[in-house]
Write a protein that holds these residues in place. Sequence first.
Motif, short mmCIF file in Angstrom:
data_model
loop_
_atom_site.label_atom_id
_atom_site.label_comp_id
_atom_site.label_asym_id
_atom_site.label_seq_id
_atom_site.Cartn_x
_atom_site.Cartn_y
_atom_site.Cartn_z
N ARG A 175 -15.50 -79.73 -64.67
CA ARG A 175 -15.61 -80.35 -65.99
C ARG A 175 -14.77 -81.63 -66.11
NH1 ARG A 175 -15.28 -76.86 -71.34
NH2 ARG A 175 -17.33 -76.32 -70.51
N THR A 176 -13.51 -81.55 -65.69
CA THR A 176 -12.64 -82.73 -65.80
C THR A 176 -13.21 -83.90 -64.98
OG1 THR A 176 -10.72 -81.35 -66.19
CG2 THR A 176 -10.28 -83.57 -65.36
N ILE A 177 -13.74 -83.58 -63.80
CA ILE A 177 -14.32 -84.62 -62.95
C ILE A 177 -15.54 -85.25 -63.64
CG2 ILE A 177 -15.56 -85.01 -60.77
CD1 ILE A 177 -13.66 -82.84 -59.54
N LEU A 178 -16.43 -84.39 -64.12
CA LEU A 178 -17.66 -84.91 -64.73
C LEU A 178 -17.37 -85.68 -66.02
CD1 LEU A 178 -20.21 -82.00 -64.18
CD2 LEU A 178 -19.90 -84.08 -62.82
N ASP A 179 -16.44 -85.18 -66.81
CA ASP A 179 -16.09 -85.88 -68.06
C ASP A 179 -15.62 -87.30 -67.76
OD1 ASP A 179 -16.79 -83.76 -69.56
OD2 ASP A 179 -14.74 -83.07 -70.02
N SER A 180 -14.80 -87.43 -66.73
CA SER A 180 -14.27 -88.73 -66.38
C SER A 180 -15.38 -89.65 -65.86
CB SER A 180 -13.17 -88.58 -65.33
OG SER A 180 -12.69 -89.84 -64.95
N VAL A 181 -16.24 -89.09 -65.00
CA VAL A 181 -17.33 -89.89 -64.44
C VAL A 181 -18.27 -90.36 -65.54
CG1 VAL A 181 -19.34 -89.81 -62.91
CG2 VAL A 181 -17.18 -88.80 -62.17
N LYS A 182 -18.51 -89.48 -66.50
CA LYS A 182 -19.39 -89.85 -67.62
C LYS A 182 -18.77 -90.99 -68.43
CE LYS A 182 -21.62 -85.36 -67.89
NZ LYS A 182 -21.61 -84.05 -68.56
N LYS A 183 -17.46 -90.98 -68.48
CA LYS A 183 -16.75 -92.02 -69.24
C LYS A 183 -16.78 -93.37 -68.51
CE LYS A 183 -12.18 -92.03 -69.30
NZ LYS A 183 -10.79 -91.66 -69.57
N THR A 184 -16.50 -93.32 -67.21
CA THR A 184 -16.35 -94.58 -66.46
C THR A 184 -17.65 -95.04 -65.81
OG1 THR A 184 -15.74 -93.46 -64.42
CG2 THR A 184 -13.94 -94.02 -65.92
N GLY A 185 -18.49 -94.11 -65.41
CA GLY A 185 -19.75 -94.44 -64.75
C GLY A 185 -19.60 -94.88 -63.30
N LYS A 186 -18.36 -94.96 -62.85
CA LYS A 186 -18.12 -95.40 -61.46
C LYS A 186 -17.10 -94.46 -60.82
CE LYS A 186 -19.31 -100.07 -62.56
NZ LYS A 186 -18.87 -101.40 -62.97
N VAL A 187 -17.34 -94.13 -59.56
CA VAL A 187 -16.45 -93.13 -58.96
C VAL A 187 -16.22 -93.37 -57.47
CG1 VAL A 187 -18.39 -91.52 -58.66
CG2 VAL A 187 -16.09 -90.63 -58.66
N LEU A 188 -14.98 -93.12 -57.10
CA LEU A 188 -14.59 -93.17 -55.68
C LEU A 188 -13.83 -91.89 -55.37
CD1 LEU A 188 -14.06 -94.64 -52.92
CD2 LEU A 188 -11.98 -95.57 -53.98
N ILE A 189 -14.12 -91.32 -54.23
CA ILE A 189 -13.42 -90.10 -53.80
C ILE A 189 -12.63 -90.43 -52.54
CG2 ILE A 189 -13.71 -87.70 -53.07
CD1 ILE A 189 -16.57 -88.02 -54.52
N VAL A 190 -11.32 -90.15 -52.58
CA VAL A 190 -10.46 -90.50 -51.44
C VAL A 190 -9.77 -89.26 -50.92
CG1 VAL A 190 -8.63 -92.00 -50.59
CG2 VAL A 190 -9.99 -92.71 -52.58
N THR A 191 -10.09 -88.88 -49.68
CA THR A 191 -9.41 -87.75 -49.05
C THR A 191 -9.00 -88.14 -47.65
OG1 THR A 191 -11.55 -86.86 -48.34
CG2 THR A 191 -10.64 -85.97 -50.38
N GLU A 192 -7.95 -87.49 -47.16
CA GLU A 192 -7.45 -87.84 -45.83
C GLU A 192 -8.24 -87.17 -44.72
OE1 GLU A 192 -3.17 -87.32 -45.29
OE2 GLU A 192 -3.50 -87.10 -43.12
N GLU A 193 -8.89 -86.08 -45.05
CA GLU A 193 -9.68 -85.32 -44.07
C GLU A 193 -10.80 -86.20 -43.48
OE1 GLU A 193 -11.87 -82.48 -46.53
OE2 GLU A 193 -12.37 -84.11 -47.87
N CYS A 194 -11.41 -85.73 -42.40
CA CYS A 194 -12.60 -86.42 -41.89
C CYS A 194 -13.63 -86.43 -43.00
CB CYS A 194 -13.17 -85.68 -40.68
SG CYS A 194 -12.10 -85.74 -39.26
N LYS A 195 -14.20 -87.59 -43.23
CA LYS A 195 -15.12 -87.75 -44.34
C LYS A 195 -16.37 -86.88 -44.17
CE LYS A 195 -17.95 -91.55 -46.05
NZ LYS A 195 -18.15 -93.00 -45.91
N PHE A 196 -16.84 -86.79 -42.94
CA PHE A 196 -18.09 -86.07 -42.67
C PHE A 196 -17.91 -84.57 -42.95
CE2 PHE A 196 -21.33 -83.98 -40.18
CZ PHE A 196 -22.44 -84.78 -40.40
N GLY A 197 -18.68 -84.05 -43.86
CA GLY A 197 -18.60 -82.61 -44.18
C GLY A 197 -17.32 -82.22 -44.87
N GLY A 198 -16.66 -83.17 -45.49
CA GLY A 198 -15.37 -82.87 -46.11
C GLY A 198 -15.48 -82.40 -47.55
#
Lengths: 331, 328
Positions: B245-268
Motif C-alpha cells: 500500500r505505501t509503495i502504491l500510494d507513493s507511486v500514484k502520487k509521483t507517477g515515476k518510480v525507481l527501485i534501487v537494490t544492491e542484489e543482482c538485478k535479475f530475478g531480484g
Amino acid sequence: MVSLIPKKLLLKMYTTMLRIRSFETKVAELFAEGKIPGLYHLSIGQEAIPAGACLALEKGDYLVSHHRGHGHMIGVGLQMSKMFAELFGRETGYNRGRGGSMHLADFDRNILGANGIVGAGIAIANGSGLSAKLRKTKQITICFFGDGASQEGSFHEGLNLAAIWKLPVIFLCENNQYAFSYPSRLGCPVGVATRAMAYGIPGMKVDGNDPVAVYGVVKKAANRARKGEGPTLIEAITYRWRGHWEGDPDQHEEIYRPRQEINEWLKKDPILRFREKLLRLGILTETIDKRIKKNIETEVEKSVKWAESSPYPDPKEMDKDVFATMRVILE
Amino acid sequence: MKEITYRDAIREAIQEEMERDETVFIMGEDVGVYGNIFGITKGFIEKFGKERVRDTPLSETAILGCAVGAAMTGLRPIAEIMYVDFTGVCFDQIINQAAKMRFMSGGKIKVPLVIRTNGMGAGFQAAAQHSQCLEALFMHIPGIKVVLPSTPYDAKGLLKTSIRDDDPVIYLEHKLLYFTKGLIPEEEYTIPLGIADIKRIGDDITVIATQAMIHKVLKVAETFAKKGIEIEVIDPRTLYPLDVRTILDSVKKTGKVLIVTEECKFGGSGAEIAAIIAEKAFNHLKAPIGRIGAPNIPVPFSPPLEEFYIPSERKIEETIQNILKHSN
C-alpha cells in the motif's frame, strides 16, 4: 529378555505390529485402487522397530519420524481414522489435509512429524532435545531415520552436536538395507552403529525384526538420555518388503533387489516370528490371536469409512495456515 | 533519543529480549566466548550464561535444525548464520523445514524462530562467497518473513518484533552498516513487520530502496533537493510481508518510480516490486519503471571491480534524471 517384560506389554507389541501391517496393507490397496492421492513409502516388514521402540517411551517424550513413518505414528498411538483421513486429504486428518503421508504429526502428543527430506529430522530432533534440557524437563526425543539418512551431512552434524551438548536424544537408524535403490552395504560399509565411535557416544546394533530386542536397547538408551548422559545411536537391522515407494517397479521386476534376497527376508517376518514365540510361551493363544486380528480388521474398515466420508478442506481457508500471525493474500 | 550504531542497536534488541523472556536464547558460530565477529554478543555469556548463549561447531545444518526443533517445542531461538552466503549449506532447514512446518501441520504449530545473518552485502572486498545479497531467495519461499533494516532505529525495533513474532523470520544484517550511526529512543519501542518507512517525503519521483542503498539514495535526494526536485524515498524494511500500500500510494502520487537494490538485478526483490507496481498502478505511471541492481555477476574481489559492481550514487543520479525527463 522376554521373561522380564510384562505379558500385557508383549501382547501390545504384537498388536501394534499387526496394526501397522494392516494399516500399511490397506494403504497399498487404496493407492493401487486410485482412492488416495500422494506418495507412499510403506514400512511392511519393519514393524518390530516402532512396536518395540515406541513402547519404551514415556508420555510426553518427543518423536521425530521420516518419510516411511506410518509405523511410528501407530506405535505411539495416533488414531488410524485421522491418519487415513490425512491420506485421503480431508479436513479431519491430523494435518487437515495440508501434509499427507510424509508429514503426519500430532503436536498434542509431541509427535513432531514425519519429514519428506531425508535426514532433516536428525537436526530437528536436537532442537526438541535442547528444548527439554533448557526447560529442565525429563523428556527425551527419539529420532527415527533410515540408512540413507546416515549418509547425509545432517546425520554427521546432528550426531556431533548431540554428543557435544549431551542432548537427551536417541538416534534410531532403521537400516532396511536400501536407500531407495542404493544398498546400505555400499553407502555405509562400516555399519551405521560403528559411526557412533567417531562421536564418542554408544552405538548399538540390534535385530530390527525382534520387537523385544528393540525395546531393550531403546529402554537402555532412554534411561541414559533421561539421566543426562547424552545421546545413543542405535542401528536396527531390518528389511523393506515393498518397493521404495508404491509404484517402485522393483516391487514387480528385479531391478536392484535380488529376488532370492527378498525371499530370505520374508522368512524372517517379524510378526510371524513373534507370534510363534508368544504362542510357544503361552502368552498368545490361537483364540486371542484371531480376536486381535478381527478387532484390527474392524478398526481399519471403520477408519477408512470415516476418513472417506470426511469433508475435504476448503481451499479458501489455506491462507490461515502459513503464518501464525497473519493471513496470506489469496488472489 | 540517543545516538547508537547499527551494531549496538542489534545488540540492545537481543539483550533486552533475552532479559524480558527467558525462552529466548542465541546459538551460532563464535557468538559465545568470542562475542560474534562484529562484537554483537560481547559479554553475553557473562550476562546470560553458556546455556543461553551457545557456541556451536561449524555445522550450519545442525544449528538451524536445532533451532527449528527448539522453536517447535516452546523456545524462541535466535540462530546466527555468520554470512548470508553460508545459508547455502543449510538451505534445507530454512526453505523446507522452518518455513513449511506450520503449514504442513495444518496450522497446528508455531515456529517462533529468528535466523540472523551478519554478512549481507559487498564493499568489504570479501569476494563472491562473503558479499552477496540473497534476500530474493528467501522472499520467494512461502512461510518465512524477510527483514532487512537500513538504520539503527529500524534494526532495533524490527529485531525485537522478530524475536517476539510467532513465525520464522530471517533477519538480514548488512555488514557495511554495522558502524553507521543513528538516533533511537531511550525507552523501549518495537516496529511492526510489514510497514514500510518513508525515509524522505517528495512529490516528483518515488525511489524504493533497501539497506545500504537507502543511504546512497538519501544522499542523491539531497542534491536533487537543491535543484528543487523532491524525491520520495521508501524503505520497505521487510520484503515479506511487503507493504504494498505505501509503495502504491507513493507511486500514484509521483507517477515515476525507481527501485534501487544492491542484489543482482535479475530475478531480484526489485523485480517483484516492479511487477506489483506495473500490475496495480500502471495507469498512474508517467514513465517506465526504473530498476538498479548489481549486474548478474558474482561479487568480484579486486577493489575497482567491486566498486564498479555495487550500484553507485552516480548511477542512481543519472537514472533519476532520465526518468524525470519523461513529461508529466
